[in-house]
Enzyme design. Structure first.
Site, PDB file in Angstrom:
ATOM      1  CG  ASP A  12      -1.788   1.144   1.421  1.00 24.12           C
ATOM      2  OD1 ASP A  12      -2.367   1.600   0.266  1.00 24.12           O
ATOM      3  OD2 ASP A  12      -1.996   1.952   2.396  1.00 24.12           O
ATOM      4  CB  SER A  13       0.353   4.670  -0.797  1.00 24.98           C
ATOM      5  OG  SER A  13      -0.939   4.795  -0.129  1.00 24.98           O
ATOM      6  CB  CYS A  75      -2.977   0.569  -2.621  1.00 23.50           C
ATOM      7  SG  CYS A  75      -2.949   2.269  -3.117  1.00 23.50           S
ATOM      8  CD  GLU A 154      -0.084   6.942   5.399  1.00 23.71           C
ATOM      9  OE1 GLU A 154       0.863   6.917   6.220  1.00 23.71           O
ATOM     10  OE2 GLU A 154      -0.705   5.922   5.164  1.00 23.71           O
ATOM     11  CB  CYS A 187      -9.237   5.173  -0.115  1.00 25.83           C
ATOM     12  SG  CYS A 187      -7.674   5.303   0.630  1.00 25.83           S
ATOM     13  CG  HIS A 189      -4.861   5.284   4.130  1.00 24.17           C
ATOM     14  ND1 HIS A 189      -4.469   4.730   2.981  1.00 24.17           N
ATOM     15  CD2 HIS A 189      -3.966   5.853   4.701  1.00 24.17           C
ATOM     16  CE1 HIS A 189      -3.293   4.868   3.116  1.00 24.17           C
ATOM     17  NE2 HIS A 189      -2.775   5.318   4.114  1.00 24.17           N
TER      18      HIS A 189
HETATM   19  N1  DGL Z   1      -4.620   3.342   0.691  1.00 16.91           N
HETATM   20  C1  DGL Z   1      -4.597   3.790  -0.812  1.00 16.91           C
HETATM   21  C2  DGL Z   1      -5.760   3.440  -1.388  1.00 16.91           C
HETATM   22  O1  DGL Z   1      -6.730   2.681  -1.302  1.00 16.91           O
HETATM   23  C3  DGL Z   1      -4.037   5.114  -1.318  1.00 16.91           C
HETATM   24  C4  DGL Z   1      -4.183   6.431  -0.318  1.00 16.91           C
HETATM   25  C5  DGL Z   1      -3.301   7.381  -0.989  1.00 16.91           C
HETATM   26  O2  DGL Z   1      -1.753   7.040  -0.928  1.00 16.91           O
HETATM   27  O3  DGL Z   1      -3.609   8.260  -1.582  1.00 16.91           O
HETATM   28  O4  DGL Z   1      -6.214   4.139  -2.604  1.00 16.91           O
END
Ligand code: DGL
Length: 273
Positions: A12-13, A75, A154, A187, A189
């Site tokens: 993931d990012s 992600c 984050e 997302c 997150h």
């Molecule tokens: N967690 C990520 C997603 O599912 C990316 C969030 C990001 O880096 O902008 O898109």
């Protein structure tokens, strides 16, 4: 190493993919997870397709050195931009989070009005409406980009006044203009904000996070390829992050409710911010 003993790579990012890793660990307790979060270059959501593809490839290459039997792109942004590319390049199964999330939303929706929230990249790619329509043409899908959610998560802020206010300001206008009965957290997150999102939107809206469904697909796929471990794993899960490992540890331990034994900071060669 015997293929069955190899790990499942998860990328993931940042910390968002930990919500998928958690589900993988819950549903596949014998498997070893090797996780890489690109916290230094996060967010990916506002980056170009080319940049997301290059970073994702770089992360997958790093994990492939660890001996993997499967890669999970935990992600949505990377799934939207790089899944097809990686499937062509790798000889092991590569799973994304968009199809599993779409399937779960279709299962949950009664009125076929499905909302999607995600990063700017995921929303611009239209990956969710495409995936939903490929399964069920009648779905009315509306998307909203929420670029301020990821930076807040984050930092470790997932509830409290700041989270309540941002989520209300972002989601109430969306709810007022679209009669969805189901909302996809597009997302990885966002599941960390799920309690607040549910509180703000009300219980009448079903909230879908793709993590459970993605873990189920990983399980089915491994079973299909005779790749499931039947014995408990012999070594600890491994976690790697490109940014601050203290913040990463704090968030990860909150999600897993247990201590992380193996966590290392790593550098990606092409790292630019
Ligand atoms: N967690 C990520 C997603 O599912 C990316 C969030 C990001 O880096 O902008 O898109």
């Amino acid at each position: 190493m015997d293929e069955v003993q190899q790990g499942i790579g998860v990328i993931d990012s940042g910390v968002g993919g930990l919500t998928v890793a958690y589900e993988l660990m819950r549903q596949l307790p014998n498997e070893k997870i090797i996780y890489l979060g690109d916290t230094l270059r996060c967010p990916y959501g506002s980056r170009s397709k080319e940049e997301v593809q290059a970073f994702t490839k770089e992360m997958v290459d790093f994990l492939l050195e660890k001996e993997l039997k499967m890669v999970v792109i935990a992600c949505n942004t990377a799934t939207a931009y790089a899944l097809e590319m990686l499937r062509k390049q790798l000889s092991i199964p590569v799973l994304g989070v968009i199809k599993p999330g779409s399937r779960a939303a279709i299962k949950a929706s009664r009125n076929n009005h499905i909302g999607i929230i995600g990063t700017e990249g995921t929303v611009a790619s239209e990956a969710y409406p495409k995936a939903l329509h490929s399964i069920k043409e009648q779905v009315n899908a509306q998307s909203l980009a929420c670029p301020l959610f990821v930076p807040m998560v984050e930092k470790g802020i997932t509830d409290g006044e700041q989270a309540d206010q941002l989520i209300e300001e972002t989601l109430i206008p969306f709810k007022n203009t679209f009669s969805m009965d189901t909302l996809i957290l597009g997302c990885t997150h966002y599941p960390l904000l799920e309690t607040t999102i549910q509180k703000v939107l009300g219980e009448e809206i079903s909230i879908i996070s793709s993590s459970e469904e993605t873990a189920r697909e990983a399980s089915m796929l491994l079973e299909f390829f005779d790749g499931l471990r039947t014995e408990p794993r012999e070594s600890e899960h491994e976690f790697y992050a490109t940014g601050d490992v203290d913040v990463f540890r704090k968030i990860a331990e909150k999600i897993f409710n247990e201590e992380i034994v193996h966590l290392e900071k790593v550098t990606m060669e092409k790292a630019t911010i």
